[in-house]
Design a protein around this motif. Structure first.
Motif, PDB file in Angstrom:
ATOM      1  N   PHE A   1     -50.649 -32.024 -45.537  1.00 49.40           N
ATOM      2  CA  PHE A   1     -49.681 -32.338 -44.379  1.00 49.40           C
ATOM      3  C   PHE A   1     -48.484 -31.626 -44.283  1.00 49.40           C
ATOM      4  O   PHE A   1     -47.659 -31.921 -43.502  1.00 49.40           O
ATOM      5  N   GLY A   2     -48.197 -30.649 -45.250  1.00 49.76           N
ATOM      6  CA  GLY A   2     -47.079 -30.197 -45.102  1.00 49.76           C
ATOM      7  C   GLY A   2     -45.736 -31.122 -45.486  1.00 49.76           C
ATOM      8  O   GLY A   2     -45.925 -31.996 -46.292  1.00 49.76           O
ATOM      9  N   TYR A   3     -44.628 -30.735 -44.947  1.00 49.76           N
ATOM     10  CA  TYR A   3     -43.595 -31.691 -45.169  1.00 49.76           C
ATOM     11  C   TYR A   3     -43.639 -33.088 -44.902  1.00 49.76           C
ATOM     12  O   TYR A   3     -44.108 -33.282 -43.701  1.00 49.76           O
ATOM     13  N   GLU A   4     -43.367 -34.167 -45.521  1.00 49.04           N
ATOM     14  CA  GLU A   4     -43.573 -35.554 -45.056  1.00 49.04           C
ATOM     15  C   GLU A   4     -42.902 -36.555 -45.793  1.00 49.04           C
ATOM     16  O   GLU A   4     -42.481 -36.537 -47.062  1.00 49.04           O
ATOM     17  N   GLU A   5     -41.961 -37.326 -44.883  1.00 55.52           N
ATOM     18  CA  GLU A   5     -40.965 -38.241 -45.394  1.00 55.52           C
ATOM     19  C   GLU A   5     -41.771 -39.653 -45.299  1.00 55.52           C
ATOM     20  O   GLU A   5     -42.710 -39.797 -44.255  1.00 55.52           O
ATOM     21  N   ASP A   6     -41.438 -40.635 -45.934  1.00 54.38           N
ATOM     22  CA  ASP A   6     -41.902 -42.162 -45.430  1.00 54.38           C
ATOM     23  C   ASP A   6     -40.824 -42.821 -45.080  1.00 54.38           C
ATOM     24  O   ASP A   6     -39.673 -42.586 -45.186  1.00 54.38           O
ATOM     25  N   TYR A   7     -41.110 -43.964 -44.376  1.00 52.26           N
ATOM     26  CA  TYR A   7     -39.989 -44.930 -43.917  1.00 52.26           C
ATOM     27  C   TYR A   7     -40.192 -46.205 -44.108  1.00 52.26           C
ATOM     28  O   TYR A   7     -41.211 -46.763 -43.996  1.00 52.26           O
ATOM     29  N   SER A   8     -39.050 -46.732 -44.363  1.00 50.76           N
ATOM     30  CA  SER A   8     -39.136 -48.584 -44.590  1.00 50.76           C
ATOM     31  C   SER A   8     -38.890 -48.984 -43.326  1.00 50.76           C
ATOM     32  O   SER A   8     -38.402 -48.262 -42.430  1.00 50.76           O
ATOM     33  N   PRO A   9     -39.116 -50.289 -42.950  1.00 48.82           N
ATOM     34  CA  PRO A   9     -38.758 -50.739 -41.634  1.00 48.82           C
ATOM     35  C   PRO A   9     -37.502 -50.494 -41.316  1.00 48.82           C
ATOM     36  O   PRO A   9     -37.038 -50.349 -40.252  1.00 48.82           O
ATOM     37  N   GLY A  10     -36.427 -50.902 -42.339  1.00 47.09           N
ATOM     38  CA  GLY A  10     -34.994 -50.728 -41.942  1.00 47.09           C
ATOM     39  C   GLY A  10     -34.484 -49.238 -41.577  1.00 47.09           C
ATOM     40  O   GLY A  10     -33.927 -49.175 -40.662  1.00 47.09           O
ATOM     41  N   ARG A  11     -35.075 -48.299 -42.406  1.00 48.09           N
ATOM     42  CA  ARG A  11     -34.898 -46.971 -42.002  1.00 48.09           C
ATOM     43  C   ARG A  11     -35.386 -46.466 -40.704  1.00 48.09           C
ATOM     44  O   ARG A  11     -34.818 -45.658 -39.808  1.00 48.09           O
ATOM     45  N   LEU A  12     -36.671 -46.927 -40.249  1.00 46.70           N
ATOM     46  CA  LEU A  12     -37.248 -46.556 -38.756  1.00 46.70           C
ATOM     47  C   LEU A  12     -36.331 -47.360 -37.898  1.00 46.70           C
ATOM     48  O   LEU A  12     -35.985 -46.726 -36.726  1.00 46.70           O
TER      49      LEU A  12
ATOM     50  N   ARG B   1     -32.941 -47.862 -38.119  1.00 45.11           N
ATOM     51  CA  ARG B   1     -31.754 -47.156 -37.948  1.00 45.11           C
ATOM     52  C   ARG B   1     -32.154 -45.854 -37.308  1.00 45.11           C
ATOM     53  O   ARG B   1     -31.217 -45.210 -36.360  1.00 45.11           O
ATOM     54  N   THR B   2     -33.205 -45.429 -37.378  1.00 47.67           N
ATOM     55  CA  THR B   2     -33.537 -43.807 -36.756  1.00 47.67           C
ATOM     56  C   THR B   2     -33.534 -44.242 -35.279  1.00 47.67           C
ATOM     57  O   THR B   2     -33.094 -43.229 -34.470  1.00 47.67           O
ATOM     58  N   PHE B   3     -34.150 -45.147 -34.823  1.00 46.42           N
ATOM     59  CA  PHE B   3     -34.436 -45.768 -33.319  1.00 46.42           C
ATOM     60  C   PHE B   3     -32.721 -45.860 -32.920  1.00 46.42           C
ATOM     61  O   PHE B   3     -32.285 -45.603 -31.788  1.00 46.42           O
TER      62      PHE B   3
END
Length: 235
Positions: free
Chosen positions: A161-172, A174-176
């Motif tokens: 699937f190429g480049y992929e990062e994962d997210y914690s609830p806190g990081r997601l 913050r992104t929002f």
């Protein structure tokens, strides 16, 4: 070849394969059915990174549906599941501002490094009406069996699937926040171990559907599920 062209080539290859209904797909489809029932009839819904448009088929009977994807192979299938298929990338969605009541995706934002991930969310928000919803679902940093499975796939050169990062609830969250989208709620999908992927099935689908019902009774799934998501609102 540009990064966008490389991305289109990658996803054309992935969507040209036959897909098994994975455990995650069962949970995701059930979740989106709940979202569909909550929308007023006649809403405009866009999946920004629609793949085959499987979830858009849930919305199509009562709503106007738009499927955006960079992959022509994906859209050749998605056109049967939505009203309007559009080929394009998530950074320049060819839709007027404040057109949609719901804009969502799963398995998309994690493929963009910062700050491109924020730009993608901001573009999703641009085409959303005031008071409309933005939903994003990504792989969960806190899911140990996801992290282990991904590490094994990397080591045996089977991660496709190429480049992929994962997210914690806190990081997601913050992104929002950086995309100036209000967080309404955070949730998790697929809290139980994998019994089928898109390529391999260990237990038949009817049994897995019954097993999936257990998840409705599990608390705090965003802290251990395979995927973490947010339902946001454009103020």
């Amino acid at each position: 070849m540009t990064e966008i062209e490389q991305g289109a080539e990658l996803w054309d290859k992935i969507w040209s394969k036959n897909q098994i209904t994975s455990d995650y797909s069962i949970r995701y489809l059930d979740f989106m059915r709940d979202i569909e029932r909550s929308l007023p009839a006649g809403s405009t819904v866009c999946e920004a990174g629609c793949g085959t448009g499987q979830t858009l088929l849930i919305f199509s009977p009562r709503h106007r549906t738009i499927g955006l994807d960079i992959s022509a192979n994906a859209l050749s299938i998605a056109k049967h599941n939505c009203d309007t298929p559009l080929q394009g990338d998530i950074f320049q969605i060819p839709i007027r501002s404040e057109t949609c009541d719901l804009v969502y995706n799963s398995g998309v934002i994690e493929h963009f490094p910062y700050p491109a991930n924020v730009r993608a969310l901001s573009e999703m928000a641009r085409i959303t009406r005031r008071g409309g919803q933005i939903i994003v679902i990504v792989p969960n940093t806190l899911c140990l069996w996801y992290k282990l499975g991904k590490e094994v796939a990397y080591r045996v050169n089977r991660f496709e699937f190429g480049y992929e990062e994962d997210y914690s609830p806190g990081r997601l969250r913050r992104t929002f926040g950086e995309a100036e989208i209000k967080v309404k709620r955070c949730f998790g999908l697929q809290a139980t171990p994998v019994l089928a992927t898109n390529e391999k099935e260990f237990i038949p689908l009817p049994i897995r559907r019954k097993f999936a019902k257990i998840e409705r009774f599990l608390p705090f799934k965003e802290y251990y599920s395979y995927a973490v998501g947010i339902v946001g609102c454009k103020e």
